[in-house]
Design an enzyme around this catalytic site. Sequence first.
Site, short mmCIF file in Angstrom:
data_model
loop_
_atom_site.label_atom_id
_atom_site.label_comp_id
_atom_site.label_asym_id
_atom_site.label_seq_id
_atom_site.Cartn_x
_atom_site.Cartn_y
_atom_site.Cartn_z
CG ASP A 134 -2.05 0.98 1.14
OD1 ASP A 134 -2.07 1.76 0.18
OD2 ASP A 134 -2.92 0.97 2.03
CG ASP A 168 -3.80 3.82 -2.68
OD1 ASP A 168 -4.68 2.94 -2.76
OD2 ASP A 168 -3.82 4.72 -1.81
CD GLU A 169 -5.86 -1.49 -0.90
OE1 GLU A 169 -5.35 -2.16 0.02
OE2 GLU A 169 -6.99 -1.00 -0.83
#
Length: 383
Positions: free
Chosen positions: A12, A106-107
């Site tokens: 993340d 974003d992960e």
Amino acid sequence: MKENERTIAHYDLDAFFVNVECLKNPSLKGKPLMVGGKSDRAVVAACSYEARKFGIRSAMPMKLARRLCPQAMIISGDMESYSYYSRLVTDVIRDNVPQFEKASVDEFYVDLTGMDRFFGSRSFSQDLRSKVTKETGLPISNGMAANKLVSKVATDEAKPNGQLVIPFGNEKRFLAPLAIEKLPMAGPKTTELLRQMGVVKIKTLSEIPVEMMENLMGKPGIELWRRANGIDESPVVPYSEQKSISTESTFESDTIDIRFLQAKLVQMTEKIAFELRQQNKLTGCVTVKIRYSDFNTVTKQCTIAYTALDHLLLQTVKELFSKLYDRRLLVRLIGVRFTHLVPGNYQISLFDDTDDLIRLYQEIDKLNGRFGRYLIMRASGFL
């Protein structure tokens, strides 16, 4: 490695939007920052760790956030930059692992099962984190455990810019002392209900009889109990940007009526944008297709900032159509396709919009989902 033992890594990006802004302007580093709209009715899309020390959190009303930290700087969101860096990180991960799941902009999840006998999962994860930071300039945290649930919680505990490995068999022990808010699926309403029952830690939640949780919440109660006990068999779903949502319309008679074609495009875009939001996905690429009466077919596509919002997608579709339709011939078919799909909530794009617009989209989707997707639509979509 024991039979059925898995090794799942979760990555993340730390304060993703904020750190992208710091890359663009290094003087912002170390300062309390908030990304979002500047009006009182806007919401905080992201905030720096320095701002979080004042109690500021994502999705908090901007008016409240400013009260908590008057000295915090507010930066308008730039989804084009965030989408660019999201793709950059995706490319780094794709180049280094055979298979991964992109859970949001974003992960990421990576299944490293069996890698210990060859490379060593811990050292591999550390190397991958270093490569992401070296090639993109963005810090990224990593958790590793026997399943996706625990690896995600481990990543949250490792932040910022850290790594945490939970050995196989220690899932429940790791979760036990944590607050119930840290358990994925435990939203504000669920948390409030549990706290009223005296449930503050995950350990207490895990000890409640599963039958009681089912009586209290139904099937979600069973799933919450399983998570509190560190149980999660969900697989890592391979990421592929080839997945798409599309629609086409072949006309009964070929047409050159521009108003008709534009109205049809509005209908089609609203239809598949609704499908995007229903699937909790965002698109990063829009394609418009035209087939003329002579069966010649042309397409034009555009890479965009990740979104699922009608008004942004319609703008792109109309621009593509105006560039594409230059032959002034009769049209037999038109189509719209969304690709480069990633999981995500459409609210992340609403930096300059108010919570009223967020609620408007939610209510429109709720009504269309209940009574039919064409119950509420733009006037420009009427034929």
